[in-house]
Design a protein around this motif. Structure first.
Motif, PDB file in Angstrom:
ATOM      1  N   THR A  93       0.830  -1.208   0.000  1.00  0.00           N
ATOM      2  CA  THR A  93       0.000   0.000   0.000  1.00  0.00           C
ATOM      3  C   THR A  93       0.860   1.251   0.000  1.00  0.00           C
ATOM      4  O   THR A  93       0.611   2.209  -0.743  1.00  0.00           O
ATOM      5  CB  THR A  93      -0.930   0.003   1.225  1.00  0.00           C
ATOM      6  N   GLN A  96       2.574   1.846  -3.439  1.00  0.00           N
ATOM      7  CA  GLN A  96       1.681   2.412  -4.447  1.00  0.00           C
ATOM      8  C   GLN A  96       1.501   3.910  -4.229  1.00  0.00           C
ATOM      9  O   GLN A  96       1.370   4.677  -5.189  1.00  0.00           O
ATOM     10  CB  GLN A  96       0.336   1.690  -4.431  1.00  0.00           C
ATOM     11  N   ARG A 100       3.040   6.476  -6.755  1.00  0.00           N
ATOM     12  CA  ARG A 100       1.837   6.906  -7.476  1.00  0.00           C
ATOM     13  C   ARG A 100       1.564   5.960  -8.640  1.00  0.00           C
ATOM     14  O   ARG A 100       1.312   6.388  -9.766  1.00  0.00           O
ATOM     15  CB  ARG A 100       1.970   8.356  -7.962  1.00  0.00           C
ATOM     16  N   ASN A 101       1.639   4.680  -8.363  1.00  0.00           N
ATOM     17  CA  ASN A 101       1.526   3.663  -9.403  1.00  0.00           C
ATOM     18  C   ASN A 101       0.685   2.507  -8.875  1.00  0.00           C
ATOM     19  O   ASN A 101       1.062   1.869  -7.888  1.00  0.00           O
ATOM     20  CB  ASN A 101       2.922   3.157  -9.786  1.00  0.00           C
ATOM     21  N   PRO A 102      -0.473   2.210  -9.485  1.00  0.00           N
ATOM     22  CA  PRO A 102      -1.319   1.119  -9.001  1.00  0.00           C
ATOM     23  C   PRO A 102      -0.711  -0.258  -9.220  1.00  0.00           C
ATOM     24  O   PRO A 102      -1.227  -1.245  -8.705  1.00  0.00           O
ATOM     25  CB  PRO A 102      -2.609   1.286  -9.822  1.00  0.00           C
ATOM     26  N   ALA A 104       2.461  -0.886  -8.364  1.00  0.00           N
ATOM     27  CA  ALA A 104       3.574  -1.032  -7.429  1.00  0.00           C
ATOM     28  C   ALA A 104       3.286  -2.141  -6.430  1.00  0.00           C
ATOM     29  O   ALA A 104       2.187  -2.259  -5.896  1.00  0.00           O
ATOM     30  CB  ALA A 104       3.810   0.292  -6.699  1.00  0.00           C
ATOM     31  N   ASP A 105       4.312  -2.951  -6.184  1.00  0.00           N
ATOM     32  CA  ASP A 105       4.182  -4.117  -5.310  1.00  0.00           C
ATOM     33  C   ASP A 105       5.603  -4.562  -4.985  1.00  0.00           C
ATOM     34  O   ASP A 105       6.497  -4.438  -5.836  1.00  0.00           O
ATOM     35  CB  ASP A 105       3.397  -5.210  -6.038  1.00  0.00           C
ATOM     36  N   LEU A 278      -0.130  -6.174  -3.876  1.00  0.00           N
ATOM     37  CA  LEU A 278      -0.820  -5.593  -5.037  1.00  0.00           C
ATOM     38  C   LEU A 278      -2.329  -5.700  -4.893  1.00  0.00           C
ATOM     39  O   LEU A 278      -3.065  -4.747  -5.141  1.00  0.00           O
ATOM     40  CB  LEU A 278      -0.365  -6.304  -6.312  1.00  0.00           C
ATOM     41  N   HIS A 282      -5.949  -2.544  -3.797  1.00  0.00           N
ATOM     42  CA  HIS A 282      -7.013  -2.353  -4.785  1.00  0.00           C
ATOM     43  C   HIS A 282      -8.371  -2.758  -4.219  1.00  0.00           C
ATOM     44  O   HIS A 282      -9.378  -2.091  -4.462  1.00  0.00           O
ATOM     45  CB  HIS A 282      -6.700  -3.144  -6.047  1.00  0.00           C
TER      46      HIS A 282
END
Length: 349
Positions: A93, A96, A100-102, A104-105, A278, A282
């Motif tokens: 979390t 990300q 600023r990247n969905p 990212a993990d 990840l 979400h």
């Protein structure tokens, strides 16, 4: 528009309206779900134990009772899942938000790969064979991977954009995977040690192993839980964050420290488990919005729910054997990753 009105608008944007989504309600629901899944983790396996017996074993343990002994043996595995899950969920979390990247993990950006490579190097060159020795290699590998990925992504005029971070992390993970394979091919003894660790399993852990990583997990969790407001302002861009009194560079460095502590600890304890960091953010954004002051503490609860549920399913899906939690986590996370990529939206938060 005046500076005051701009700042007011930015503050409003940094604090999404979440009342309709009831984050407090979800906090209670997820906490209850975590308790339930932990009880299932103690009850389900090759030998199933009724839930009332599980509760009795917790409240009134009797060493002479066989069912109680089974519950006690599963407590270590359950606690390992709790520690690893919260570490990966909170780190994912935060990553990300920082990037600023969905997408990212810890796995996708190469952090887990760096930790894994360092652990393999420790096994290959120094004969490391315990979590306490894996731990320091994992910290070093995570930190080096994070720095290298950021430096590579920073090349060029536009700097470390979210898309470049994801590409650099994927390339770094592939390269480190090749180096790991090369070392393992050259040493059969290293391969045997690594094989039992790299599948990402919660079985076979000890209280000593959990105790070795727990102080670092707690420190990393405290660091990241204090960065919610910073991540909200970073979502507006670095210039706006500076206008709101934040220091983006220092904030990212502090967040990186927490991420390295959590990723290194989780990887040292259970091996490289992907996609938990990840998937969970979400799922939570769909429930409570994008306010990191809620996302961070909720991810700390929701991620262990997902990991422990994967572990419980893995115990019974192929009886009398079992599927490691890391494999099932990847099976659950891969469709979410594909859905995020296919959504076609701008890869920023």
């Amino acid at each position: 528009m005046t500076m005051n009105s701009t700042l007011a608008l930015a503050k409003e944007s940094a604090t999404p309206i979440t009342a309709a989504r009831s984050p407090l309600v979800w906090l209670v629901v997820l906490s209850a779900a975590l308790v339930l899944v932990m009880l299932l983790s103690l009850a389900v396996g090759a030998r199933s134990i009724p839930l009332p017996t599980v509760v009795d074993a917790i409240m009134n343990f009797d060493a002479a009772n066989g069912d109680h002994a089974v519950v006690a043996s599963r407590m270590v595995r359950t606690m390992a899942g709790l520690v690893v899950g919260l570490s990966l969920g909170l780190a994912g979390t935060s990553m990300q938000g920082v990037a600023r990247n969905p997408l990212a993990d810890p796995g996708i950006l190469g952090i887990n790969a760096g930790a894994s490579l360092a652990v393999v190097a420790g096994i290959f060159f120094l004969g490391a064979a315990s979590v306490s020795s894996y731990l320091w290699f994992a910290f070093i590998g995570s930190a080096v991977a994070a720095v290298v990925v950021y430096l590579v992504a920073s090349l060029g005029r536009s700097g470390a954009t979210p898309v470049k971070l994801a590409l650099a992390g994927a390339a770094m993970a592939a390269g480190m995977g090749s180096l790991m394979s090369a070392m393992l091919v050259m040493s059969q003894s290293s391969l045997e040690l690594f094989r039992s660790w790299q599948v990402g399993a919660l079985a076979g852990k000890s209280w000593e192993s959990i105790g070795a990583v727990l102080p670092f997990v707690l420190l990393g969790a405290v660091i990241l839980l204090c960065t919610g407001r910073l991540l909200n302002t970073l979502a507006l861009g670095d210039d706006m964050a500076r206008g709101l009194g934040q220091r983006p560079g220092l904030g990212r460095a502090i967040s990186a420290l927490g991420i390295v502590l959590l990723c290194g600890s989780a990887t040292a304890l259970a091996g490289p488990i992907g996609f938990i960091g990840l998937v969970v953010p979400h799922l939570l954004r769909g429930l409570v919005g994008s306010d990191y002051r809620w996302l961070l503490p909720l991810s700390l609860i929701a991620a262990p729910v997902v990991l422990l549920l994967a572990d419980v399913v893995g115990r019974v899906i192929l009886l009398p054997g079992e599927v490691p939690a890391g494999i099932l986590a990847a099976m659950m996370g891969a469709p979410v990753f594909i859905a995020v990529v296919r959504r076609g939206k701008k890869a920023e938060l």
